[in-house]
Design a protein around this motif. Structure first.
Motif, PDB file in Angstrom:
ATOM      1  N   VAL A  58      37.931   2.460 -56.867  1.00 25.22           N
ATOM      2  CA  VAL A  58      37.492   1.877 -55.701  1.00 25.22           C
ATOM      3  C   VAL A  58      38.452   1.807 -54.569  1.00 25.22           C
ATOM      4  CG1 VAL A  58      36.751  -0.550 -54.792  1.00 25.22           C
ATOM      5  CG2 VAL A  58      35.763   0.350 -57.129  1.00 25.22           C
ATOM      6  N   ALA A  59      39.731   1.379 -54.810  1.00 26.77           N
ATOM      7  CA  ALA A  59      40.976   1.381 -53.971  1.00 26.77           C
ATOM      8  C   ALA A  59      40.981   2.699 -53.279  1.00 26.77           C
ATOM      9  CB  ALA A  59      41.960   0.817 -54.429  1.00 26.77           C
ATOM     10  N   TYR A  60      40.973   3.665 -54.172  1.00 24.67           N
ATOM     11  CA  TYR A  60      41.187   5.245 -53.814  1.00 24.67           C
ATOM     12  C   TYR A  60      40.154   5.568 -52.820  1.00 24.67           C
ATOM     13  CZ  TYR A  60      45.054   5.541 -57.157  1.00 24.67           C
ATOM     14  OH  TYR A  60      46.235   5.342 -57.807  1.00 24.67           O
ATOM     15  N   ASP A  61      38.845   5.375 -53.311  1.00 28.45           N
ATOM     16  CA  ASP A  61      37.822   6.054 -52.405  1.00 28.45           C
ATOM     17  C   ASP A  61      37.574   5.048 -51.422  1.00 28.45           C
ATOM     18  OD1 ASP A  61      36.845   7.481 -54.451  1.00 28.45           O
ATOM     19  OD2 ASP A  61      35.645   6.073 -55.407  1.00 28.45           O
ATOM     20  N   VAL A  62      37.910   3.859 -51.119  1.00 27.85           N
ATOM     21  CA  VAL A  62      37.764   2.963 -49.954  1.00 27.85           C
ATOM     22  C   VAL A  62      39.157   3.698 -49.011  1.00 27.85           C
ATOM     23  CG1 VAL A  62      38.361   0.987 -48.727  1.00 27.85           C
ATOM     24  CG2 VAL A  62      36.965   1.052 -50.767  1.00 27.85           C
ATOM     25  N   THR A  63      40.324   3.686 -49.440  1.00 28.26           N
ATOM     26  CA  THR A  63      41.246   4.352 -48.717  1.00 28.26           C
ATOM     27  C   THR A  63      40.921   5.707 -47.954  1.00 28.26           C
ATOM     28  OG1 THR A  63      42.935   2.840 -49.943  1.00 28.26           O
ATOM     29  CG2 THR A  63      43.949   5.088 -48.589  1.00 28.26           C
ATOM     30  N   TRP A  64      40.659   6.617 -49.033  1.00 28.69           N
ATOM     31  CA  TRP A  64      40.236   7.948 -48.716  1.00 28.69           C
ATOM     32  C   TRP A  64      39.062   8.003 -47.606  1.00 28.69           C
ATOM     33  CZ3 TRP A  64      42.750  11.596 -51.271  1.00 28.69           C
ATOM     34  CH2 TRP A  64      42.445  13.000 -50.994  1.00 28.69           C
ATOM     35  N   ASN A  65      38.086   7.469 -47.642  1.00 29.04           N
ATOM     36  CA  ASN A  65      37.058   7.286 -46.630  1.00 29.04           C
ATOM     37  C   ASN A  65      37.320   6.625 -45.393  1.00 29.04           C
ATOM     38  OD1 ASN A  65      35.505   9.181 -48.211  1.00 29.04           O
ATOM     39  ND2 ASN A  65      34.973   7.578 -49.555  1.00 29.04           N
ATOM     40  N   VAL A  66      38.148   5.536 -45.512  1.00 32.16           N
ATOM     41  CA  VAL A  66      38.301   4.762 -44.298  1.00 32.16           C
ATOM     42  C   VAL A  66      39.389   5.775 -43.394  1.00 32.16           C
ATOM     43  CG1 VAL A  66      39.675   2.711 -43.324  1.00 32.16           C
ATOM     44  CG2 VAL A  66      38.091   2.267 -45.015  1.00 32.16           C
ATOM     45  N   LEU A  67      40.422   6.470 -43.986  1.00 29.12           N
ATOM     46  CA  LEU A  67      41.182   7.194 -43.421  1.00 29.12           C
ATOM     47  C   LEU A  67      40.375   8.280 -42.781  1.00 29.12           C
ATOM     48  CD1 LEU A  67      44.021   8.362 -42.556  1.00 29.12           C
ATOM     49  CD2 LEU A  67      43.936   9.664 -44.576  1.00 29.12           C
ATOM     50  N   ALA A  68      39.398   8.728 -43.436  1.00 24.77           N
ATOM     51  CA  ALA A  68      38.507   9.894 -42.759  1.00 24.77           C
ATOM     52  C   ALA A  68      37.836   9.239 -41.501  1.00 24.77           C
ATOM     53  CB  ALA A  68      37.377  10.336 -43.696  1.00 24.77           C
ATOM     54  N   ALA A  69      37.185   8.145 -41.523  1.00 19.98           N
ATOM     55  CA  ALA A  69      36.653   7.594 -40.404  1.00 19.98           C
ATOM     56  C   ALA A  69      37.555   7.247 -39.226  1.00 19.98           C
ATOM     57  CB  ALA A  69      36.067   6.202 -41.128  1.00 19.98           C
ATOM     58  N   VAL A  70      38.904   6.681 -39.528  1.00 22.53           N
ATOM     59  CA  VAL A  70      39.721   6.674 -38.606  1.00 22.53           C
ATOM     60  C   VAL A  70      40.026   7.697 -37.924  1.00 22.53           C
ATOM     61  CG1 VAL A  70      42.213   6.021 -38.152  1.00 22.53           C
ATOM     62  CG2 VAL A  70      40.739   4.514 -39.637  1.00 22.53           C
ATOM     63  N   LEU A  71      40.316   9.285 -38.610  1.00 22.57           N
ATOM     64  CA  LEU A  71      40.535  10.383 -37.912  1.00 22.57           C
ATOM     65  C   LEU A  71      39.424  10.687 -37.105  1.00 22.57           C
ATOM     66  CD1 LEU A  71      42.132  12.312 -41.097  1.00 22.57           C
ATOM     67  CD2 LEU A  71      43.251  11.616 -38.875  1.00 22.57           C
ATOM     68  N   LEU A  72      38.089  10.521 -37.721  1.00 23.98           N
ATOM     69  CA  LEU A  72      37.008  11.015 -36.929  1.00 23.98           C
ATOM     70  C   LEU A  72      36.859  10.181 -35.593  1.00 23.98           C
ATOM     71  CD1 LEU A  72      34.273  11.433 -39.710  1.00 23.98           C
ATOM     72  CD2 LEU A  72      35.059  13.238 -38.165  1.00 23.98           C
ATOM     73  N   LEU A  73      37.123   8.906 -35.702  1.00 27.14           N
ATOM     74  CA  LEU A  73      37.136   8.016 -34.570  1.00 27.14           C
ATOM     75  C   LEU A  73      38.124   8.332 -33.520  1.00 27.14           C
ATOM     76  CD1 LEU A  73      35.495   5.723 -33.105  1.00 27.14           C
ATOM     77  CD2 LEU A  73      37.065   4.019 -34.292  1.00 27.14           C
ATOM     78  N   ALA A  74      39.170   8.618 -33.928  1.00 24.76           N
ATOM     79  CA  ALA A  74      40.432   8.824 -33.220  1.00 24.76           C
ATOM     80  C   ALA A  74      40.238  10.266 -32.466  1.00 24.76           C
ATOM     81  CB  ALA A  74      41.747   9.061 -33.873  1.00 24.76           C
ATOM     82  N   GLY A  75      39.537  11.412 -33.411  1.00 22.52           N
ATOM     83  CA  GLY A  75      39.228  12.699 -32.647  1.00 22.52           C
ATOM     84  C   GLY A  75      38.262  12.495 -31.761  1.00 22.52           C
ATOM     85  N   ALA A  76      36.997  11.539 -31.998  1.00 23.02           N
ATOM     86  CA  ALA A  76      36.115  11.429 -30.924  1.00 23.02           C
ATOM     87  C   ALA A  76      36.551  10.977 -29.649  1.00 23.02           C
ATOM     88  CB  ALA A  76      34.845  10.634 -31.437  1.00 23.02           C
TER      89      ALA A  76
END
Length: 152
Positions: free
Chosen positions: A121-139
């Motif tokens: 759970v902690a790994y999945d949340v961290t992995w996918n939250v990091l992805a969302a942060v990168l996507l948001l910053a990129g947008a």
């Protein structure tokens, strides 16, 4: 002022996207596959199959980075590079890869997990939250970057 056709902003984003995708694939391969030995690209077979899948994955990331950099060089040569769009593209490509890896490869297809023998759970949340942060910053970076006006 150098002319920058509006289509070049899209090419700048695409070039950065390929570079970002390949860069994150390289980091994933190097850190999680080779240094930490947490998983292979494909873990549903033998260790040999996992190593071969890692090699194919590494080649894919390398081709993405090289292609993105060739496009970058062409944009610079033509003096049509939109730097903000390229940087935004890097972040978008990195985030898209991270989210695809975390959701599709890890959960939908089950090719591998981030790590085995632990609560994910902690790994999945961290992995996918990091992805969302990168996507948001990129947008944000991409949308704020404006190509220079075209001159006659």
């Amino acid at each position: 002022m150098t002319a920058r056709p509006s289509g070049q902003a899209g090419r700048s984003t695409a070039s950065g996207g390929l570079a970002g995708l390949g860069l994150v694939a390289f980091v994933d391969e190097t850190v999680f596959h080779q240094l930490l030995h947490w998983h292979h690209f494909y873990d549903r077979s033998t260790a040999d199959a996992g190593l071969v899948s890692d090699g194919i994955f590494h080649a894919f990331g390398f081709v993405a980075v090289v292609t993105g950099l060739f496009l970058l060089a062409d944009l610079r040569r033509r003096r049509t590079l939109v730097v903000g769009r390229w940087v935004g593209g890097v972040l978008l490509g990195a985030g898209a890869f991270q989210l695809y890896d975390g959701l599709v490869q890890h959960k939908v297809f089950g090719l591998h997990q981030i790590r085995y023998g632990v609560d994910l759970v902690a790994y999945d949340v961290t992995w996918n939250v990091l992805a969302a942060v990168l996507l948001l910053a990129g947008a944000v970076v991409t949308l704020r970057a404006r190509p220079a006006a075209v001159t006659a």
